[in-house]
Design a protein around this motif. Sequence first.
Motif, PDB file in Angstrom:
ATOM      1  N   ARG A 127       0.674  -1.409  -0.259  1.00  0.00           N
ATOM      2  CA  ARG A 127       0.056   0.146  -0.032  1.00  0.00           C
ATOM      3  C   ARG A 127       0.948   1.137  -0.100  1.00  0.00           C
ATOM      4  O   ARG A 127       0.510   2.107  -1.030  1.00  0.00           O
ATOM      5  N   TYR A 128       1.884   1.224   0.372  1.00  0.00           N
ATOM      6  CA  TYR A 128       3.077   2.274   1.022  1.00  0.00           C
ATOM      7  C   TYR A 128       3.913   1.877   0.894  1.00  0.00           C
ATOM      8  O   TYR A 128       4.736   0.987   1.292  1.00  0.00           O
ATOM      9  N   LYS A 129       4.748   3.172  -0.085  1.00  0.00           N
ATOM     10  CA  LYS A 129       6.439   3.207  -0.234  1.00  0.00           C
ATOM     11  C   LYS A 129       6.783   3.742   0.823  1.00  0.00           C
ATOM     12  O   LYS A 129       6.720   5.083   1.439  1.00  0.00           O
ATOM     13  N   VAL A 130       7.979   3.142   2.378  1.00  0.00           N
ATOM     14  CA  VAL A 130       8.415   3.958   2.811  1.00  0.00           C
ATOM     15  C   VAL A 130       9.682   3.825   2.800  1.00  0.00           C
ATOM     16  O   VAL A 130      10.296   2.817   2.334  1.00  0.00           O
ATOM     17  N   PHE A 131       9.932   5.023   2.956  1.00  0.00           N
ATOM     18  CA  PHE A 131      11.420   5.659   2.985  1.00  0.00           C
ATOM     19  C   PHE A 131      11.984   5.179   4.678  1.00  0.00           C
ATOM     20  O   PHE A 131      12.266   6.110   5.060  1.00  0.00           O
ATOM     21  N   ILE A 132      13.386   4.679   5.408  1.00  0.00           N
ATOM     22  CA  ILE A 132      13.796   4.826   6.565  1.00  0.00           C
ATOM     23  C   ILE A 132      14.778   5.098   6.101  1.00  0.00           C
ATOM     24  O   ILE A 132      16.114   4.083   4.892  1.00  0.00           O
ATOM     25  N   ILE A 133      15.414   6.258   6.340  1.00  0.00           N
ATOM     26  CA  ILE A 133      17.192   7.010   6.152  1.00  0.00           C
ATOM     27  C   ILE A 133      17.511   6.928   8.086  1.00  0.00           C
ATOM     28  O   ILE A 133      17.422   7.765   8.623  1.00  0.00           O
ATOM     29  N   ASP A 134      18.219   6.016   7.945  1.00  0.00           N
ATOM     30  CA  ASP A 134      19.585   6.502   9.248  1.00  0.00           C
ATOM     31  C   ASP A 134      20.052   7.200   9.419  1.00  0.00           C
ATOM     32  O   ASP A 134      20.794   7.171   8.375  1.00  0.00           O
ATOM     33  N   GLU A 135      20.737   7.218  10.509  1.00  0.00           N
ATOM     34  CA  GLU A 135      21.795   8.089  10.672  1.00  0.00           C
ATOM     35  C   GLU A 135      21.787  10.043   9.890  1.00  0.00           C
ATOM     36  O   GLU A 135      22.397  10.062   8.923  1.00  0.00           O
ATOM     37  N   VAL A 136      20.103  10.275   9.658  1.00  0.00           N
ATOM     38  CA  VAL A 136      19.745  11.116   8.736  1.00  0.00           C
ATOM     39  C   VAL A 136      20.664  12.243   9.359  1.00  0.00           C
ATOM     40  O   VAL A 136      21.101  13.319   7.600  1.00  0.00           O
ATOM     41  N   HIS A 137      21.612  12.645  10.764  1.00  0.00           N
ATOM     42  CA  HIS A 137      22.162  13.929  10.345  1.00  0.00           C
ATOM     43  C   HIS A 137      23.076  13.743   9.790  1.00  0.00           C
ATOM     44  O   HIS A 137      24.056  14.948   9.557  1.00  0.00           O
ATOM     45  N   MET A 138      23.965  12.890   8.531  1.00  0.00           N
ATOM     46  CA  MET A 138      24.784  13.154   8.725  1.00  0.00           C
ATOM     47  C   MET A 138      24.605  12.923   7.182  1.00  0.00           C
ATOM     48  O   MET A 138      25.783  13.655   6.040  1.00  0.00           O
ATOM     49  N   LEU A 139      23.422  13.411   6.261  1.00  0.00           N
ATOM     50  CA  LEU A 139      23.392  14.069   5.210  1.00  0.00           C
ATOM     51  C   LEU A 139      24.129  15.410   4.850  1.00  0.00           C
ATOM     52  O   LEU A 139      23.797  16.595   6.321  1.00  0.00           O
ATOM     53  N   SER A 140      24.586  15.829   3.829  1.00  0.00           N
ATOM     54  CA  SER A 140      25.165  17.030   3.559  1.00  0.00           C
ATOM     55  C   SER A 140      24.478  17.879   3.563  1.00  0.00           C
ATOM     56  O   SER A 140      22.994  17.337   2.993  1.00  0.00           O
ATOM     57  N   ALA A 141      24.426  19.316   3.229  1.00  0.00           N
ATOM     58  CA  ALA A 141      23.193  20.384   2.837  1.00  0.00           C
ATOM     59  C   ALA A 141      22.738  20.898   2.022  1.00  0.00           C
ATOM     60  O   ALA A 141      21.450  20.542   1.829  1.00  0.00           O
ATOM     61  N   SER A 142      23.258  20.069   0.970  1.00  0.00           N
ATOM     62  CA  SER A 142      22.644  20.231  -0.053  1.00  0.00           C
ATOM     63  C   SER A 142      22.000  18.811  -0.431  1.00  0.00           C
ATOM     64  O   SER A 142      20.695  19.180  -0.763  1.00  0.00           O
ATOM     65  N   ALA A 143      21.849  17.763  -0.072  1.00  0.00           N
ATOM     66  CA  ALA A 143      20.914  16.380   0.423  1.00  0.00           C
ATOM     67  C   ALA A 143      19.864  16.967   1.092  1.00  0.00           C
ATOM     68  O   ALA A 143      19.141  16.766   0.628  1.00  0.00           O
ATOM     69  N   PHE A 144      20.034  17.911   1.898  1.00  0.00           N
ATOM     70  CA  PHE A 144      18.837  17.821   2.911  1.00  0.00           C
ATOM     71  C   PHE A 144      18.425  19.727   2.027  1.00  0.00           C
ATOM     72  O   PHE A 144      16.581  19.534   2.079  1.00  0.00           O
ATOM     73  N   ASN A 145      19.063  19.796   1.376  1.00  0.00           N
ATOM     74  CA  ASN A 145      17.778  20.934   0.331  1.00  0.00           C
ATOM     75  C   ASN A 145      16.930  20.436  -0.996  1.00  0.00           C
ATOM     76  O   ASN A 145      16.139  20.802  -0.786  1.00  0.00           O
ATOM     77  N   ALA A 146      17.912  18.903  -1.008  1.00  0.00           N
ATOM     78  CA  ALA A 146      17.083  18.571  -2.556  1.00  0.00           C
ATOM     79  C   ALA A 146      15.700  18.007  -1.745  1.00  0.00           C
ATOM     80  O   ALA A 146      15.001  17.515  -2.252  1.00  0.00           O
ATOM     81  N   LEU A 147      15.994  17.036  -0.127  1.00  0.00           N
ATOM     82  CA  LEU A 147      15.388  16.674  -0.089  1.00  0.00           C
ATOM     83  C   LEU A 147      14.068  17.259   0.771  1.00  0.00           C
ATOM     84  O   LEU A 147      12.982  16.655   1.113  1.00  0.00           O
ATOM     85  N   LEU A 148      14.248  18.485   0.470  1.00  0.00           N
ATOM     86  CA  LEU A 148      13.323  19.408   1.757  1.00  0.00           C
ATOM     87  C   LEU A 148      11.968  19.538   1.159  1.00  0.00           C
ATOM     88  O   LEU A 148      10.733  19.384   2.222  1.00  0.00           O
ATOM     89  N   LYS A 149      11.514  19.783  -0.137  1.00  0.00           N
ATOM     90  CA  LYS A 149       9.985  20.140  -0.756  1.00  0.00           C
ATOM     91  C   LYS A 149       9.447  18.502  -0.518  1.00  0.00           C
ATOM     92  O   LYS A 149       8.579  18.494  -0.717  1.00  0.00           O
ATOM     93  N   THR A 150      10.764  17.668  -1.198  1.00  0.00           N
ATOM     94  CA  THR A 150      10.265  15.991  -0.918  1.00  0.00           C
ATOM     95  C   THR A 150       9.573  15.820  -0.589  1.00  0.00           C
ATOM     96  O   THR A 150       8.203  15.076   0.360  1.00  0.00           O
ATOM     97  N   ILE A 151      10.146  15.892   1.181  1.00  0.00           N
ATOM     98  CA  ILE A 151       9.398  15.873   2.769  1.00  0.00           C
ATOM     99  C   ILE A 151       7.757  16.324   2.852  1.00  0.00           C
ATOM    100  O   ILE A 151       7.697  15.932   3.310  1.00  0.00           O
ATOM    101  N   GLU A 152       8.150  17.714   2.154  1.00  0.00           N
ATOM    102  CA  GLU A 152       7.033  18.328   2.991  1.00  0.00           C
ATOM    103  C   GLU A 152       5.829  17.965   1.834  1.00  0.00           C
ATOM    104  O   GLU A 152       4.846  17.970   2.672  1.00  0.00           O
TER     105      GLU A 152
END
Length: 573
Positions: A127-152
């Motif tokens: 039913r659902y596609k689930v993304f489990i991101i472990d140790e998410v704080h290790m992502l770079s600033a650019s990776a967080f920016n790319a992920l921002l709109k997708t998470i929102e």
Amino acid sequence: MSYQVIARKWRPQKFEDVTGQEILTRTLQNSIEHGRLHHAYLFSGARGVGKTTTARLVAKALNCHKSDGPTATPCATMDETACASCREIAEGRSMDVLEIDAASNTGIDNVRDVIINNISIKPARDRYKVFIIDEVHMLSASAFNALLKTIEEPPPGVVFIMATTEEQKVPETISSRCQLFEFRTIATARITERLRLIADADGLSISDEALREIARAGDGSMRDAQSAFDQVISFAGEKIQTEDVEKALGIAGADVLARVVNGIAENKPAEALAIVDDLVMRGHNLRNFCRDVLGHLRDLLVVKVSGDPKLLDSSSAHADTLKQQAALFSESDLVRFFHALAETESCLKDASNPRYQVEVGLVKLMEMRRLAPLGDLIERIRELEAALRTGKPAAPGSTPQTAPASGLPKAPARAAAGGSVATSAAVADQEETDSPPDGVSIPGSGSTIDQIKSALEKKKRRLLIAAIDGAVRAELEGDELSLEFTPEARHYRDSLAKAENVRALREACAEVCGREIGIRFSIKDGAENSLPTSPEEESRRSKQQARQAAAQNPTVQQILRTFGGEIVDIKMQ
């Protein structure tokens, strides 16, 4: 079938098995049961407390095939009776539940390839596609920016579950778009219960005391405790004694901690050397030993202050034994012991020979009991000040007495309650490893320096308090606060001299003194950093001349010899 470590074999397969996180799992179950699903979750907490396990359970609950929709009770077994989705998620091979290790996939290209390019593709089966991101704080600033709109605003049927051990490193732009769940460290008693269940199921013979020692070694982490259990089983086999646990894990048992306490109480430095020698011969980790003693001192203080057994969860000794040991010391004794040993423990990380550090640290604890109580010293100082004013000698026999010397030379002692800087006339320092203070002033009923530190405490500027405590001399001279440091403590001066710290210190001084106060920093080798002050330099010279004259006064010299002290301040009439 190949061997599976305990942590994997006994990974919880239902929400009720996640030990110590009942509030969080109940919240998640209720939200699933009532259809109040969030599109992004952030799980934070220490290592080994169930973050990734709970993320997998949420994924199972969303996709379990044995119900028509999300269920709070997904398949709890991994045999053929479980649905294919629950089995694959538990084994980490589901096509619709993607687990990403952010520690090794930190860049924007990794986020784009794994998440952004695949997020619009519907789930293959579930039913659902689930993304489990472990140790998410290790992502770079650019990776967080790319992920921002997708998470929102993710597409329908997509859920993000992020886990981190350092939640403060996750950008607020990300965390503000998630439901936050903070996982707690697990109580030793709860870890012990879980280990008992595992031991009984695997047919292991082990005492409750031995299990408690293993659980204590986990330090609040279920995974660490289970890994320690694996190590003990490898060492001792299926019949495990408490001694086996101590040898396998290199931890100090209750008997060793009792020897330390008794050695301190009876002032037996030789016992400290014997304890360390025994630990080294048995291959114990001396830093872990220091941590065990620190925990034991904390338990003694808890017993002394409250006696609440709930606060003794991680203790290796019984409550009655702790009460007997705590009766041997005062509260201020235990606080001083803790601070002194904590300093020793922090030095072990970079010590070239840890054994020497631990030996000296334990002997230091035993010698600290020879310090005279601060109240007695202050009272004696008052009497001597009165004698100087009136010209009459102080009452004989009122000098505070310390414990008999044990062959060591008499050294100046610093009366310090709880490790704070003593701010009056210089008093004795029996700690051989510390340089005696040049002297700092304590007014009769309450030190101005202590009031300044209290003002800083209210502002939550504890680092500034620690820096002031690192001074060998701290005194208020007219409208100037003077702080002197040893060359080894130069970093404290450098920290205080920062603009924002000077501003906070000035504000605290003004709050206490009711007027603007100048600040002067100096190093004992002569280096000085003066900030604008109101007293004239000529006044300072006059004060220095008065100090020299007082030093030549026979009565003053007799007082200095009696206390092993020195002149630290002159009050101009």
